[in-house]
Motif scaffolding. Structure first.
Motif, PDB file in Angstrom:
ATOM      1  N   THR A  41       0.837  -1.198   0.000  1.00  0.00           N
ATOM      2  CA  THR A  41       0.000   0.000   0.000  1.00  0.00           C
ATOM      3  C   THR A  41       0.873   1.248   0.000  1.00  0.00           C
ATOM      4  O   THR A  41       0.627   2.186  -0.748  1.00  0.00           O
ATOM      5  CB  THR A  41      -0.910   0.006   1.244  1.00  0.00           C
ATOM      6  OG1 THR A  41      -1.608  -1.230   1.290  1.00  0.00           O
ATOM      7  CG2 THR A  41      -1.905   1.147   1.187  1.00  0.00           C
ATOM      8  N   ALA A  42       1.923   1.237   0.816  1.00  0.00           N
ATOM      9  CA  ALA A  42       2.804   2.399   0.889  1.00  0.00           C
ATOM     10  C   ALA A  42       3.438   2.689  -0.464  1.00  0.00           C
ATOM     11  O   ALA A  42       3.465   3.833  -0.914  1.00  0.00           O
ATOM     12  CB  ALA A  42       3.879   2.175   1.947  1.00  0.00           C
ATOM     13  N   PHE A  43       3.948   1.650  -1.134  1.00  0.00           N
ATOM     14  CA  PHE A  43       4.687   1.888  -2.368  1.00  0.00           C
ATOM     15  C   PHE A  43       3.799   2.013  -3.602  1.00  0.00           C
ATOM     16  O   PHE A  43       4.110   2.761  -4.519  1.00  0.00           O
ATOM     17  CB  PHE A  43       5.731   0.792  -2.592  1.00  0.00           C
ATOM     18  CG  PHE A  43       6.976   1.025  -1.785  1.00  0.00           C
ATOM     19  CD1 PHE A  43       7.929   1.931  -2.206  1.00  0.00           C
ATOM     20  CD2 PHE A  43       7.176   0.353  -0.586  1.00  0.00           C
ATOM     21  CE1 PHE A  43       9.056   2.175  -1.459  1.00  0.00           C
ATOM     22  CE2 PHE A  43       8.309   0.581   0.182  1.00  0.00           C
ATOM     23  CZ  PHE A  43       9.250   1.496  -0.254  1.00  0.00           C
ATOM     24  N   GLN A  44       2.692   1.252  -3.629  1.00  0.00           N
ATOM     25  CA  GLN A  44       1.892   1.251  -4.853  1.00  0.00           C
ATOM     26  C   GLN A  44       0.791   2.293  -4.840  1.00  0.00           C
ATOM     27  O   GLN A  44       0.305   2.695  -5.905  1.00  0.00           O
ATOM     28  CB  GLN A  44       1.270  -0.134  -5.072  1.00  0.00           C
ATOM     29  CG  GLN A  44       2.308  -1.194  -5.356  1.00  0.00           C
ATOM     30  CD  GLN A  44       1.662  -2.541  -5.640  1.00  0.00           C
ATOM     31  OE1 GLN A  44       0.574  -2.625  -6.162  1.00  0.00           O
ATOM     32  NE2 GLN A  44       2.360  -3.599  -5.289  1.00  0.00           N
ATOM     33  N   VAL A  45       0.359   2.719  -3.660  1.00  0.00           N
ATOM     34  CA  VAL A  45      -0.754   3.666  -3.620  1.00  0.00           C
ATOM     35  C   VAL A  45      -0.351   4.987  -2.958  1.00  0.00           C
ATOM     36  O   VAL A  45      -0.467   6.051  -3.566  1.00  0.00           O
ATOM     37  CB  VAL A  45      -1.981   3.056  -2.904  1.00  0.00           C
ATOM     38  CG1 VAL A  45      -3.108   4.058  -2.830  1.00  0.00           C
ATOM     39  CG2 VAL A  45      -2.438   1.801  -3.641  1.00  0.00           C
ATOM     40  N   ILE A  46       0.170   4.913  -1.739  1.00  0.00           N
ATOM     41  CA  ILE A  46       0.401   6.162  -1.010  1.00  0.00           C
ATOM     42  C   ILE A  46       1.539   6.972  -1.617  1.00  0.00           C
ATOM     43  O   ILE A  46       1.416   8.175  -1.823  1.00  0.00           O
ATOM     44  CB  ILE A  46       0.666   5.869   0.476  1.00  0.00           C
ATOM     45  CG1 ILE A  46      -0.582   5.214   1.081  1.00  0.00           C
ATOM     46  CG2 ILE A  46       0.997   7.145   1.236  1.00  0.00           C
ATOM     47  CD1 ILE A  46      -0.418   4.773   2.497  1.00  0.00           C
ATOM     48  N   LEU A  47       2.645   6.290  -1.949  1.00  0.00           N
ATOM     49  CA  LEU A  47       3.788   7.025  -2.489  1.00  0.00           C
ATOM     50  C   LEU A  47       3.445   7.737  -3.795  1.00  0.00           C
ATOM     51  O   LEU A  47       3.658   8.950  -3.907  1.00  0.00           O
ATOM     52  CB  LEU A  47       4.990   6.087  -2.659  1.00  0.00           C
ATOM     53  CG  LEU A  47       6.285   6.765  -3.077  1.00  0.00           C
ATOM     54  CD1 LEU A  47       6.733   7.781  -2.043  1.00  0.00           C
ATOM     55  CD2 LEU A  47       7.396   5.744  -3.304  1.00  0.00           C
ATOM     56  N   PRO A  48       2.887   7.038  -4.794  1.00  0.00           N
ATOM     57  CA  PRO A  48       2.528   7.779  -6.017  1.00  0.00           C
ATOM     58  C   PRO A  48       1.476   8.857  -5.783  1.00  0.00           C
ATOM     59  O   PRO A  48       1.520   9.908  -6.415  1.00  0.00           O
ATOM     60  CB  PRO A  48       2.009   6.707  -6.977  1.00  0.00           C
ATOM     61  CG  PRO A  48       1.915   5.458  -6.218  1.00  0.00           C
ATOM     62  CD  PRO A  48       2.658   5.597  -4.945  1.00  0.00           C
ATOM     63  N   ALA A  49       0.564   8.605  -4.841  1.00  0.00           N
ATOM     64  CA  ALA A  49      -0.482   9.600  -4.595  1.00  0.00           C
ATOM     65  C   ALA A  49       0.105  10.848  -3.944  1.00  0.00           C
ATOM     66  O   ALA A  49      -0.306  11.967  -4.231  1.00  0.00           O
ATOM     67  CB  ALA A  49      -1.578   9.015  -3.715  1.00  0.00           C
ATOM     68  N   ALA A  50       1.089  10.646  -3.053  1.00  0.00           N
ATOM     69  CA  ALA A  50       1.651  11.783  -2.312  1.00  0.00           C
ATOM     70  C   ALA A  50       2.863  12.386  -3.013  1.00  0.00           C
ATOM     71  O   ALA A  50       3.355  13.426  -2.594  1.00  0.00           O
ATOM     72  CB  ALA A  50       2.030  11.344  -0.897  1.00  0.00           C
ATOM     73  N   ALA A  51       3.339  11.731  -4.077  1.00  0.00           N
ATOM     74  CA  ALA A  51       4.583  12.163  -4.718  1.00  0.00           C
ATOM     75  C   ALA A  51       4.601  13.643  -5.113  1.00  0.00           C
ATOM     76  O   ALA A  51       5.601  14.320  -4.865  1.00  0.00           O
ATOM     77  CB  ALA A  51       4.888  11.280  -5.922  1.00  0.00           C
ATOM     78  N   PRO A  52       3.538  14.178  -5.694  1.00  0.00           N
ATOM     79  CA  PRO A  52       3.597  15.599  -6.058  1.00  0.00           C
ATOM     80  C   PRO A  52       3.820  16.500  -4.842  1.00  0.00           C
ATOM     81  O   PRO A  52       4.611  17.444  -4.900  1.00  0.00           O
ATOM     82  CB  PRO A  52       2.233  15.865  -6.693  1.00  0.00           C
ATOM     83  CG  PRO A  52       1.775  14.538  -7.180  1.00  0.00           C
ATOM     84  CD  PRO A  52       2.294  13.549  -6.190  1.00  0.00           C
ATOM     85  N   THR A  53       3.159  16.195  -3.732  1.00  0.00           N
ATOM     86  CA  THR A  53       3.342  17.000  -2.524  1.00  0.00           C
ATOM     87  C   THR A  53       4.749  16.832  -1.977  1.00  0.00           C
ATOM     88  O   THR A  53       5.377  17.797  -1.534  1.00  0.00           O
ATOM     89  CB  THR A  53       2.327  16.570  -1.443  1.00  0.00           C
ATOM     90  OG1 THR A  53       1.101  16.266  -2.079  1.00  0.00           O
ATOM     91  CG2 THR A  53       2.116  17.662  -0.430  1.00  0.00           C
ATOM     92  N   ILE A  54       5.251  15.594  -1.998  1.00  0.00           N
ATOM     93  CA  ILE A  54       6.609  15.351  -1.508  1.00  0.00           C
ATOM     94  C   ILE A  54       7.605  16.150  -2.342  1.00  0.00           C
ATOM     95  O   ILE A  54       8.521  16.782  -1.817  1.00  0.00           O
ATOM     96  CB  ILE A  54       6.940  13.844  -1.562  1.00  0.00           C
ATOM     97  CG1 ILE A  54       6.013  13.070  -0.627  1.00  0.00           C
ATOM     98  CG2 ILE A  54       8.407  13.601  -1.193  1.00  0.00           C
ATOM     99  CD1 ILE A  54       6.174  11.567  -0.687  1.00  0.00           C
ATOM    100  N   LEU A  55       7.407  16.163  -3.655  1.00  0.00           N
ATOM    101  CA  LEU A  55       8.347  16.891  -4.509  1.00  0.00           C
ATOM    102  C   LEU A  55       8.265  18.391  -4.319  1.00  0.00           C
ATOM    103  O   LEU A  55       9.277  19.085  -4.431  1.00  0.00           O
ATOM    104  CB  LEU A  55       8.150  16.509  -5.967  1.00  0.00           C
ATOM    105  CG  LEU A  55       9.209  15.460  -6.284  1.00  0.00           C
ATOM    106  CD1 LEU A  55       8.672  14.340  -7.085  1.00  0.00           C
ATOM    107  CD2 LEU A  55      10.416  16.089  -6.916  1.00  0.00           C
ATOM    108  N   THR A  56       7.083  18.883  -4.001  1.00  0.00           N
ATOM    109  CA  THR A  56       6.979  20.304  -3.665  1.00  0.00           C
ATOM    110  C   THR A  56       7.870  20.606  -2.465  1.00  0.00           C
ATOM    111  O   THR A  56       8.605  21.600  -2.457  1.00  0.00           O
ATOM    112  CB  THR A  56       5.521  20.671  -3.325  1.00  0.00           C
ATOM    113  OG1 THR A  56       4.698  20.279  -4.417  1.00  0.00           O
ATOM    114  CG2 THR A  56       5.372  22.148  -3.077  1.00  0.00           C
ATOM    115  N   GLY A  57       7.822  19.716  -1.460  1.00  0.00           N
ATOM    116  CA  GLY A  57       8.682  19.884  -0.287  1.00  0.00           C
ATOM    117  C   GLY A  57      10.150  19.852  -0.665  1.00  0.00           C
ATOM    118  O   GLY A  57      10.942  20.660  -0.177  1.00  0.00           O
TER     119      GLY A  57
END
Ligand SMILES: Nc1ncnc2c1ncn2[C@@H]1O[C@H](COP(=O)(O)OP(=O)(O)OP(=O)(O)O)[C@@H](O)[C@H]1O
Ligand SMILES: [Mg+2]
Lengths: 284, 276
Positions: free
Chosen positions: B191-207
């Motif tokens: 779940t972390a790698f297949q769903v949460i990471l791609p879903a949150a990736a844009p926000t993480i990259l903003t950071g």
């Protein structure tokens, strides 16, 4: 009790804590019903009576306050790939293409399949809903109808024993809805999966289901009646309206929704714990 | 329409450049030799010339010289601008990636677990407003190495935006997508790698983008403090040499490299972005 049904729901209840301490708001209670293997069941009831809540409990995404759910004689607890869900808002993963969304599900179900087999299997289900041409598009590039098709393909591709659909066509226009309903009938008649579907559309329920469960209004909603749809399959939208039972069933449903659903709501109902919904068969 | 807008913007930008550089050049002309110098000026041996901000022509000339041989190395106090910038970029990248290595997993933890959020939040709130340079003396004392201390300062200043954005992105992943993961019986890791990471990736990259911007701001100050190498040290050193042309030239270079770092992360952000 001689034989167990495929799905048995016993004394299901959902309540939330009320405003004052110790008080509780009962959304629905005494929900008892059975579903046989291969049956297509629709649930109709007014907004807020707890249909989605029941579906989420069956899916294992929500917990009941009381009562039990058995599938194949085993108690349901937590989500499982044996119970596929089609959500009202499609819930496709927007960063994956159409094909990748299906591959995601197929790989979750059969992690040991070789890659080619997974892709072939996924493409097969996408072709069943007529989406061969849109494999590489992202959900944002699809229309609402196409997204719901992907979501149907995803649910059927994992071949779950029970399919749960929460108003799958609620957001679609009438024309698109008609087309997708027929696709759904086609896929379903091949796979003969057991389906539990929520709808607001009386005609849709008659077209698709073997039985229609009617829910009274909340709070303290009940599953009041189980109406058998006595129109033989293969049904077509254009033909069923000429069947003598069609308007009998339709009038019964509409009458229930408009007049009787509110009378049956509240604590002062005749449904008691353990009582099955009244079976109504209007066949002439 | 869009094309003509771009075209017009380019023309306006160019005109602005001409006007700015032109007036700068005009205002900072060296006094002509024919002009009569006051006795005082004669006495000072042209000191007033020194006090002038060098005109753009002089800086462009210097830039050309520096950039035609950016990597020369003539001893500790005379290195090419390329070498100095490379030192700074190296420190920023090392500190930044070490910070990412800590911030993203911890951000995940905080974002997924309300308990960890509540437990760690007070520390974050206290540590975050500390100026990264305030850590410098402590870092120098504990690490006893100016190079590593500079990297540590970069590490500490890049960690917060990445941490907070990751936590925010992870905790705000749509419930529906989590439900999709659940109904497909994905394990927590999946779940972390297949769903949460791609879903949150844009926000993480903003950071990450905010972090690298801050890191680049901080490295100049940090190098002014620790000295030795790097663009920050270079600016300060040229100021001590009263070589203002070099100071102005390196200011431009700092801006340019900062922009490139930001562009790289913007491209990465575009790569992981998705449309709902
Ligand atoms: N967290 C909660 N706290 C209190 N009440 C809640 C909570 N979640 C849902 N409810 C109530 O539960 C009831 C049933 O909600 P549910 O979504 O199951 O209705 P529904 O029959 O699916 O309605 P609709 O047809 O509009 O989708 C609603 O009246 C809602 O207000
Ligand atoms: Mg609902």
């Amino acid at each position: 009790m001689s034989k167990h049904s495929f799905l048995e729901i016993q004394g299901l209840k959902k309540s939330y804590p009320g405003q004052t301490k110790g008080e509780e708001t009962v959304i629905f209670e005494h929900a008892n019903f059975n579903i046989e293997k291969g049956e297509f069941i629709c649930v109709i009831g007014h907004s807020g009576c707890g249909k989605s809540t029941i579906l989420n409990i069956l899916a294992g995404l929500d917990e009941a306050s009381d009562g039990l759910v058995f599938m194949n004689g085993k108690e349901v607890s937590g989500p499982s790939l044996e119970r596929g869900v089609i959500f009202q808002n499609y819930s496709l993963l927007p960063w994956k293409t159409t094909l990748e969304n299906i591959v995601f599900a197929v790989r979750a179900k059969w992690p040991h399949w070789p890659k080619e087999k997974i892709i072939e299997h996924s493409k097969h289900y996408l072709s069943l809903v007529g989406l061969d041409h849109a494999l590489d598009r992202k959900p944002a590039q699809l229309s609402g109808g196409m997204r719901q098709r992907v979501s149907i393909a995803r649910a059927f591709s994992t071949q779950p024993e029970l399919l749960l659909m929460d108003e799958p066509f609620g957001a679609l226009d009438a024309l698109t809805r008609g087309v997708i309903q027929e696709e759904l009938i086609k896929i379903w008649s091949e796979s003969k999966q057991t389906v539990f579907m929520i709808t607001h559309d009386v005609d849709e329920a008659i077209l698709l289901s073997d039985r229609i469960l009617l829910m009274s209004n909340g709070p303290h909603a009940q599953i009041a009646e189980s109406v058998t749809v006595s129109i033989p399959r293969q049904r077509k939208r254009t033909d069923i309206i000429h069947h003598p039972d069609y308007y009998k069933i339709r009038n019964h449903l509409v009458d229930f929704l408009i007049n009787r659903s509110k009378d049956l709501s509240g604590v002062a109902t005749q449904v008691t714990a353990g009582q099955q919904p009244k079976t109504i068969n209007l066949a002439s | 329409m869009l094309k003509s807008l771009n075209f017009k913007a380019t023309i306006v930008a160019f005109l602005l450049l001409v006007v700015l550089l032109g007036s700068w050049e005009w205002m900072n002309q060296k006094p002509q030799a024919t002009q009569a110098l006051s006795e005082y000026e004669l006495l000072m041996g042209g000191a007033s010339q020194q006090a002038q901000v060098p005109p753009p022509s002089e800086i462009i000339k210097l830039a050309y010289e520096e950039l035609s041989n950016p990597f020369y190395d003539a001893g500790p106090n005379d290195k090419g601008i390329g070498i100095q910038l490379a030192y700074s970029v190296y420190r920023v990248l090392v500190g930044f990636f070490l910070a990412a290595l800590v911030a993203i997993p911890v951000g995940f933890l905080i974002g997924m677990s309300p308990l960890m959020y509540k437990a760690l939040n007070p520390y974050i709130q206290v540590l975050r407003p500390i100026s990264p340079l305030a850590w410098m003396p402590l870092a120098l004392f504990i690490i006893k190495d100016s190079e590593l201390s500079a990297i540590f300062v970069i590490f500490i200043c890049s960690i917060w935006p990445m941490l907070l954005n990751t936590a925010f992105g992870v905790s705000n992943v749509r419930k529906d997508w989590i439900n999709v993961a659940k109904t497909h019986q994905l394990s927590p890791i999946q779940t972390a790698f297949q769903v949460i990471l791609p879903a949150a990736a844009p926000t993480i990259l903003t950071g990450m983008r905010i972090s690298i911007g801050i890191a680049w701001l901080v490295i100049v100050a940090a190098e002014m403090l620790v000295g030795g190498t790097g663009i920050g040290y270079y600016v300060w050193n040229e100021w001590n040499n009263l070589d203002l042309a070099s100071v102005i030239f390196s200011i431009f270079m700092i801006g340019l490299i900062g922009m490139i770092l930001d562009m790289i992360l913007a491209a990465a952000a575009r790569f992981v972005s998705y449309q709902e």
